[in-house]
Motif scaffolding. Structure first.
Motif, PDB file in Angstrom:
ATOM      1  N   UNK A 149     -38.703  58.839 -19.353  1.00 57.76           N
ATOM      2  CA  UNK A 149     -39.341  60.045 -20.327  1.00 57.76           C
ATOM      3  C   UNK A 149     -38.142  60.841 -21.105  1.00 57.76           C
ATOM      4  N   UNK A 150     -36.808  60.325 -20.712  1.00 54.97           N
ATOM      5  CA  UNK A 150     -35.741  61.104 -21.293  1.00 54.97           C
ATOM      6  C   UNK A 150     -35.613  61.132 -23.003  1.00 54.97           C
ATOM      7  N   UNK A 206     -39.719  64.992 -28.392  1.00 54.02           N
ATOM      8  CA  UNK A 206     -40.895  65.956 -28.625  1.00 54.02           C
ATOM      9  C   UNK A 206     -40.151  67.401 -28.525  1.00 54.02           C
ATOM     10  N   UNK A 223     -39.236  62.789 -24.231  1.00 57.86           N
ATOM     11  CA  UNK A 223     -39.089  64.343 -24.078  1.00 57.86           C
ATOM     12  C   UNK A 223     -38.133  64.972 -25.218  1.00 57.86           C
ATOM     13  N   UNK A 224     -36.989  64.407 -25.448  1.00 62.07           N
ATOM     14  CA  UNK A 224     -35.835  64.990 -26.275  1.00 62.07           C
ATOM     15  C   UNK A 224     -36.613  64.807 -27.761  1.00 62.07           C
ATOM     16  N   UNK A 267     -34.551  51.151 -23.038  1.00 64.62           N
ATOM     17  CA  UNK A 267     -33.389  52.188 -22.712  1.00 64.62           C
ATOM     18  C   UNK A 267     -32.867  52.413 -24.328  1.00 64.62           C
ATOM     19  N   UNK A 278     -27.076  55.761 -25.640  1.00 69.33           N
ATOM     20  CA  UNK A 278     -26.408  57.188 -25.849  1.00 69.33           C
ATOM     21  C   UNK A 278     -24.820  57.250 -26.198  1.00 69.33           C
ATOM     22  N   UNK A 313     -26.656  49.677 -31.538  1.00 70.15           N
ATOM     23  CA  UNK A 313     -25.478  50.425 -31.050  1.00 70.15           C
ATOM     24  C   UNK A 313     -24.593  50.394 -32.232  1.00 70.15           C
ATOM     25  N   UNK A 370     -20.856  51.929 -24.505  1.00 71.24           N
ATOM     26  CA  UNK A 370     -21.767  52.866 -24.800  1.00 71.24           C
ATOM     27  C   UNK A 370     -22.756  53.006 -23.626  1.00 71.24           C
ATOM     28  N   UNK A 371     -23.045  54.143 -23.248  1.00 72.36           N
ATOM     29  CA  UNK A 371     -24.161  54.155 -22.294  1.00 72.36           C
ATOM     30  C   UNK A 371     -25.361  54.281 -22.675  1.00 72.36           C
ATOM     31  N   UNK A 372     -26.541  54.388 -21.894  1.00 71.02           N
ATOM     32  CA  UNK A 372     -27.932  54.546 -22.431  1.00 71.02           C
ATOM     33  C   UNK A 372     -28.708  55.392 -21.361  1.00 71.02           C
ATOM     34  N   UNK A 373     -29.803  55.932 -21.981  1.00 73.57           N
ATOM     35  CA  UNK A 373     -30.718  56.628 -21.377  1.00 73.57           C
ATOM     36  C   UNK A 373     -32.094  55.919 -21.395  1.00 73.57           C
ATOM     37  N   UNK A 374     -33.167  56.269 -20.278  1.00 72.96           N
ATOM     38  CA  UNK A 374     -34.233  55.614 -20.412  1.00 72.96           C
ATOM     39  C   UNK A 374     -34.977  56.169 -21.648  1.00 72.96           C
TER      40      UNK A 374
END
Lengths: 423, 364
Positions: B241-242, B248, B245-246, B35, B38, B224, B234-238
């Motif tokens: 693919x998140x 990319x 893909x960002x 992760x 974010x 972090x 602090x949150x997080x994203x995978x």
């Protein structure tokens, strides 16, 4: 005269013991340097000149005995004292050494020794022999004391200094009055393409007076030898002219060759307007409207104009392509060939042969037109690239939008704790 | 294999075959679980990826250029000229290579300063920082060596000036100068040497250090902000693919910018270097060396009894060493505190680099 008898004694007292010693190097210089103007400056000039550097001193030209202090004894008959040589004696005096190959070899094996022989064939030499002491002899041009090697810029006959040296006599109206020749050659020469190159740009490759008239054997070039003189440098023009129909006609009419169109001392930089039927045309000095020469002049002028037009058009197209950031170095190189053909066409004018002129012109036109085509292709390529870029950018932008929507879709469908997980 | 079970498909067979030889599913598992934090400063994470993308472009376009480039003073300029005029899309490849190189340096600088200001270098990521500094230095060395390869006038004289500066280093300056130039002057030997550095030595070194850098990033994860570990704000994203893909998406945008620059501002070739010609006006180094070049120009002839240029070179060397060692000098960040002095130094450095670069371009 009586007071002169005491002069050596006075000088000996002033100069100190060095002078009085028997066998000192050069008592001529020791005494004459203390005698005031003009002797002191003559001694000074001689002591640093090309002769002094080769241990050639006063007595080698003037005779006398430099080892004794007594003036009478130093100039006695048994010393071979010559005094100041008369103008008529000078060539022979200089020639004693300079016309002797064996003697001169020790100083410079490459130095020519025919100056004296040449001199006697020159107008100067002929008049001198006839008793005219005003004409130039060796010392008039090279100087007598303070002579420098012609290779050094300080020499009076170094290429850059020759026009001024000749002009000392030839520009003096009073001095030249008895010879009844013009005295404005220097002014004319200064305005010429040759004079500007030599006098203003210090281009020693440009011809000075001696390059056309000769130096030691100086003569005005005869009618028949003018093209030879100019051809010394302008070889192609001379060869073409000698093959041309003008050569025998000029000879028959007894008019000078190159000079008729280009002038002599005041040779101007040639222009394309000199050819053709315009107001500056030199062809119209002999030809009139309607004759064959007039028609040919018009055609020759048209040949130059057409190649110039193609050259300029090609140049503009190359600049246009370059402004569009296209690589044009190959074309710029090729353009030099068109320029070269233009120069060759101008040279070929001297053949007065329309076929030969047009052959060269066609070579230039053909190369010039190819350049124009290639430059056009580059400009088209520029627009092709921009269209290609437009399509590429659209595709990539489209992909980016799709990807952005996909990311939003994925993140919308993800459980909250997965997409924004607080630990 | 049980007779009741259906035969595995080709895909499963391939995966199983591979798994028996490499634990691929562990990597897949790692990617699935990985992760990325974010928060509002998360945008800076992407510059590492952008730099990597530009490096990949450099490798690909560099290989294409190698098909046509020939080294040597009689061939280098001509081969690039041929490439640009007679090879289909040769102009585009060279232009992209040059623009991508410059954008890569810019992106690497932004990446480094973002890591610095967010204190991402702090424990346990000191090795990531050190390898990162190594990559930045190599990137600049790539730029310096690549600049000379077309053997044009500006590059020739800029290399002359640049290597002259190396020669002012005390004790080893002369040795370094000869090592770089392959002799006392910038000649064909220098060109061959720079070509060797640019296409063999530097890519090899870069690949090894880059692999280590990426490995450290994967092992330690992305950092972090200070204090976040404790406060769990602090949150997080995978990562997949998140984040991928960002990444990319940003790469596509960068590719578009690169294409626009390459077509609208094609990299010019200039005139061929003439070793006997006087130096033309406007000799200047690549923009990323400008702040150092300008500093050396402004220094007085002598400082503290040594030559001004030597003083400057030593000063930059010392600053570089201190900058590299910042994870070890900044003790407070490790303890979750935010030392202001580090921020002020960073701001000063950025302002200094910007000011000297601007002055350098204004004066030339």
């Amino acid at each position: 005269m009586r007071h002169l008898t005491f002069l050596p004694i006075v000088l000996m007292i002033i100069a100190g013991p060095g002078i009085a010693q028997e066998g000192s190097v050069n008592n001529c210089a020791e005494c004459h340097s203390l005698m005031g103007a003009p002797y002191d400056s003559l001694v000074q000039a001689q002591q640093s000149d090309v002769h002094a550097r080769s241990d050639i001193t006063c007595t080698d030209c003037h005779g006398g005995d430099p080892t004794v202090m007594d003036m009478e004894a130093a100039k006695g008959p048994e010393t071979g004292f010559l005094g100041k040589p008369e103008p008529g004696e000078i060539p022979g005096l200089c020639g004693e050494c300079h016309a002797d190959p064996t003697y001169m070899r020790q100083y410079d094996p490459g130095l020519s020794t025919d100056q004296l022989t040449q001199y006697w064939t020159s107008t100067h030499g002929i008049l001198l022999k006839e008793g005219d002491s005003k004409v130039a002899q060796c010392a008039s041009c090279h100087g007598a004391h303070g002579v420098e090697s012609v290779k050094l810029p300080g020499s009076r006959v170094y290429p850059l200094n020759v026009p001024k040296t000749c002009n000392e006599c030839h520009g003096d109206q009073e001095y030249m009055a008895s010879y009844e020749i013009p005295t404005d050659q220097y002014q004319e020469y200064s305005r010429s393409v040759h004079g500007k190159a030599l006098l203003q740009e210090s281009d020693t490759g440009a011809p000075a007076c001696n390059d056309c008239h000769g130096n030691h054997g100086a003569q005005p070039p005869g009618l028949e030898s003018i093209s030879q003189v100019c051809g010394t440098c302008h070889v192609n023009n001379q060869n073409l002219f000698e093959e041309s129909l003008h050569q025998p006609i000029f000879d028959q009419m007894g008019i000078p060759e190159c000079e008729v169109c280009h002038g002599n001392h005041e040779v101007k930089a040639p222009t394309d307007e000199m050819i053709g039927t315009g107001t500056e045309s030199v062809c119209l000095q002999c030809h009139v409207e309607g004759d064959a020469g007039y028609r040919m002049a018009a055609k020759m002028s048209a040949s130059i104009d057409s190649i110039k037009t193609v050259h300029d058009s090609a140049q503009v197209m190359i600049q246009e392509a370059a402004r569009k950031s296209m690589e044009t170095s190959d074309l710029r190189y090729e353009l030099r060939n068109v320029r070269q053909r233009l120069i060759r066409t101008r040279t070929m004018i001297h053949s007065f042969d329309l076929t030969r002129i047009e052959d060269v012109e066609q070579e230039g036109l053909s190369t010039g037109r190819e350049i124009i085509q290639e430059a056009k292709a580059l400009i088209s390529e520029y627009y092709y690239r921009r269209r290609g870029l437009g399509i590429f950018t659209l595709i990539i932008t489209g992909l980016a939008i799709v990807l952005y929507l996909k990311i939003r879709q994925i993140e919308r469908n993800q459980p909250d704790d997965d997409k924004n997980n607080s630990k | 294999m049980s007779p009741n079970r259906p035969d595995p498909g080709v895909k499963d067979q391939v995966i199983r075959w591979f798994h028996q030889r490499f634990p691929i599913d562990e990597v897949v598992e790692f990617a699935k679980k990985k992760r990325v934090p974010q928060y509002h400063g998360g945008i800076w994470y992407y510059f590492g990826g952008v730099t990597l993308f530009l490096f990949i472009i450099q490798v690909l376009t560099g290989i294409l250029l190698l098909f046509y480039y020939r080294t040597g003073t009689e061939q280098a300029y001509e081969s690039v000229q041929f490439l640009m005029t007679n090879v289909r899309f040769g102009w585009l490849i060279r232009s992209i290579h040059s623009w991508s190189a410059n954008l890569m340096v810019l992106s690497a600088f932004i990446h480094m300063f973002s890591v610095y200001f967010t204190r991402a270098y702090r424990k346990p990521r000191e090795l990531t920082w050190l390898t990162g500094v190594g990559l930045l230095v190599l990137t600049m060395a790539f730029g310096f060596s690549g600049y000379l390869l077309p053997w044009n006038e500006l590059a020739y004289f800029a290399t002359k000036v640049g290597t002259d500066i190396v020669g002012t280093v005390p004790l080893i300056g002369e040795f370094l100068l000869h090592l770089l130039r392959g002799g006392a002057n910038v000649t064909g030997a220098t060109l061959s040497r720079f070509f060797g550095f640019h296409v063999a030595l530097f890519p090899g070194l870069f690949t090894v250090i880059l692999a280590a850098h990426l490995l450290f990033v994967q092992v330690q994860g992305m950092s972090k902000p200070i204090g976040a570990e404790a406060e769990e704000e602090v949150g997080s994203i995978p990562f997949f693919p998140n984040f991928v893909l960002r990444d990319l998406l940003l790469w596509l945008i960068v590719l578009n910018i690169l294409a626009l620059l390459a077509v609208f501002f094609p990299w010019e070739l200039g005139e061929k270097a003439d070793l006997f010609a006087p130096a033309p006006a406007g000799i200047k180094p690549e923009w990323y060396f400008m702040f150092m070049f300008q500093t050396l120009k402004l220094l007085p002839a002598h400082i503290l009894g040594i030559e001004g240029e030597t003083f400057g070179v030593l000063g930059f060397a010392l600053a570089g060493i201190l900058w590299t060692l910042v994870p070890f000098l900044d003790r407070k960040s490790h303890k979750g505190r935010r030392p202001r002095v580090i921020t002020y130094i960073g701001i000063l450095v950025v302002m200094y680099i910007l000011a000297m670069t601007i002055i350098g371009y204004l004066l030339t």
